[in-house]
Design a protein around this motif. Structure first.
Motif, PDB file in Angstrom:
ATOM      1  N   ARG A 245       1.087  -0.733  -0.138  1.00 36.07           N
ATOM      2  CA  ARG A 245      -0.103  -0.145   0.241  1.00 36.07           C
ATOM      3  C   ARG A 245       0.950   1.074  -0.215  1.00 36.07           C
ATOM      4  O   ARG A 245       1.734   1.609   1.039  1.00 36.07           O
ATOM      5  N   GLN A 246       0.986   2.061  -1.009  1.00 36.52           N
ATOM      6  CA  GLN A 246       1.921   3.392  -1.002  1.00 36.52           C
ATOM      7  C   GLN A 246       1.193   3.567  -1.640  1.00 36.52           C
ATOM      8  O   GLN A 246      -0.462   4.747  -2.484  1.00 36.52           O
ATOM      9  N   HIS A 247       1.920   5.241  -2.005  1.00 33.78           N
ATOM     10  CA  HIS A 247       0.917   6.919  -2.286  1.00 33.78           C
ATOM     11  C   HIS A 247       1.830   7.511  -3.597  1.00 33.78           C
ATOM     12  O   HIS A 247       3.083   7.762  -2.500  1.00 33.78           O
TER      13      HIS A 247
ATOM     14  N   LEU B 130       1.705   7.660   3.703  1.00 36.97           N
ATOM     15  CA  LEU B 130       0.530   9.162   4.245  1.00 36.97           C
ATOM     16  C   LEU B 130       1.567   9.488   5.349  1.00 36.97           C
ATOM     17  O   LEU B 130       0.522  10.778   4.412  1.00 36.97           O
TER      18      LEU B 130
ATOM     19  N   HIS C  53      -3.291   7.674  -4.037  1.00 37.91           N
ATOM     20  CA  HIS C  53      -2.977   6.011  -2.906  1.00 37.91           C
ATOM     21  C   HIS C  53      -3.568   5.261  -3.935  1.00 37.91           C
ATOM     22  O   HIS C  53      -4.397   5.614  -4.665  1.00 37.91           O
ATOM     23  N   TYR C  54      -2.712   3.932  -3.783  1.00 35.65           N
ATOM     24  CA  TYR C  54      -2.578   3.074  -4.645  1.00 35.65           C
ATOM     25  C   TYR C  54      -2.469   1.583  -3.865  1.00 35.65           C
ATOM     26  O   TYR C  54      -1.462   1.400  -3.035  1.00 35.65           O
ATOM     27  N   CYS C  55      -3.122   0.835  -4.009  1.00 34.20           N
ATOM     28  CA  CYS C  55      -2.780  -0.146  -3.552  1.00 34.20           C
ATOM     29  C   CYS C  55      -2.338  -0.931  -4.392  1.00 34.20           C
ATOM     30  O   CYS C  55      -3.084  -1.507  -5.038  1.00 34.20           O
TER      31      CYS C  55
ATOM     32  N   ILE D 172      -5.413  13.841  -0.703  1.00 34.34           N
ATOM     33  CA  ILE D 172      -5.093  12.218  -1.720  1.00 34.34           C
ATOM     34  C   ILE D 172      -6.229  11.846  -2.573  1.00 34.34           C
ATOM     35  O   ILE D 172      -7.153  11.550  -2.377  1.00 34.34           O
TER      36      ILE D 172
ATOM     37  N   GLU E 206      -7.747   9.178  -4.960  1.00 29.63           N
ATOM     38  CA  GLU E 206      -7.785   7.277  -4.686  1.00 29.63           C
ATOM     39  C   GLU E 206      -7.814   7.104  -5.913  1.00 29.63           C
ATOM     40  O   GLU E 206      -8.836   7.509  -6.874  1.00 29.63           O
TER      41      GLU E 206
END
Length: 101
Positions: free
Chosen positions: A3-5, A23, A41-43, A67, A69
């Motif tokens: 899980r990154q930004h 985050l 936000h990218y999972c 942020i 999604e």
């Protein structure tokens, strides 16, 4: 990479640049008034290669004060977008940004 930004910024000298962040750091970047950052936000799971496609010009489609999604979209052949891929061969957490006009 989990899980990154993703942080993107457009500069006069380098053009569009990007990197990965946490985050907490992403929230701090949103408060900087002298630069404009676009944060997504990218999972990601290691089952598939990392690749994002976002509309360009970024400022017309995404909010720089929050942020965003990331949601996968389908693009037409004549759409203007940026492809973001991950490459850890040359440097840790390296993002490659390719503009497809």
């Amino acid at each position: 990479m989990k899980r990154q930004h993703i942080v993107l910024s457009e500069t006069n000298h380098y053009g569009l640049v990007g990197g990965l962040t946490t985050l907490a750091k992403a929230k701090r970047l949103l408060k900087i008034e002298t630069e404009t950052f676009y944060i997504f936000h990218y999972c990601y799971t290691k089952k598939e290669p990392f690749m994002m496609k976002i509309r360009y010009p970024i400022g017309e489609y995404y909010d720089s004060l929050s942020i965003n999604e990331y949601k996968e979209e389908v693009f037409a052949e004549d759409d203007d977008f940026v492809i973001i891929t991950y490459d850890d061969t040359c440097d840790k957490d390296c993002l490659i940004l390719t503009h497809k006009p």
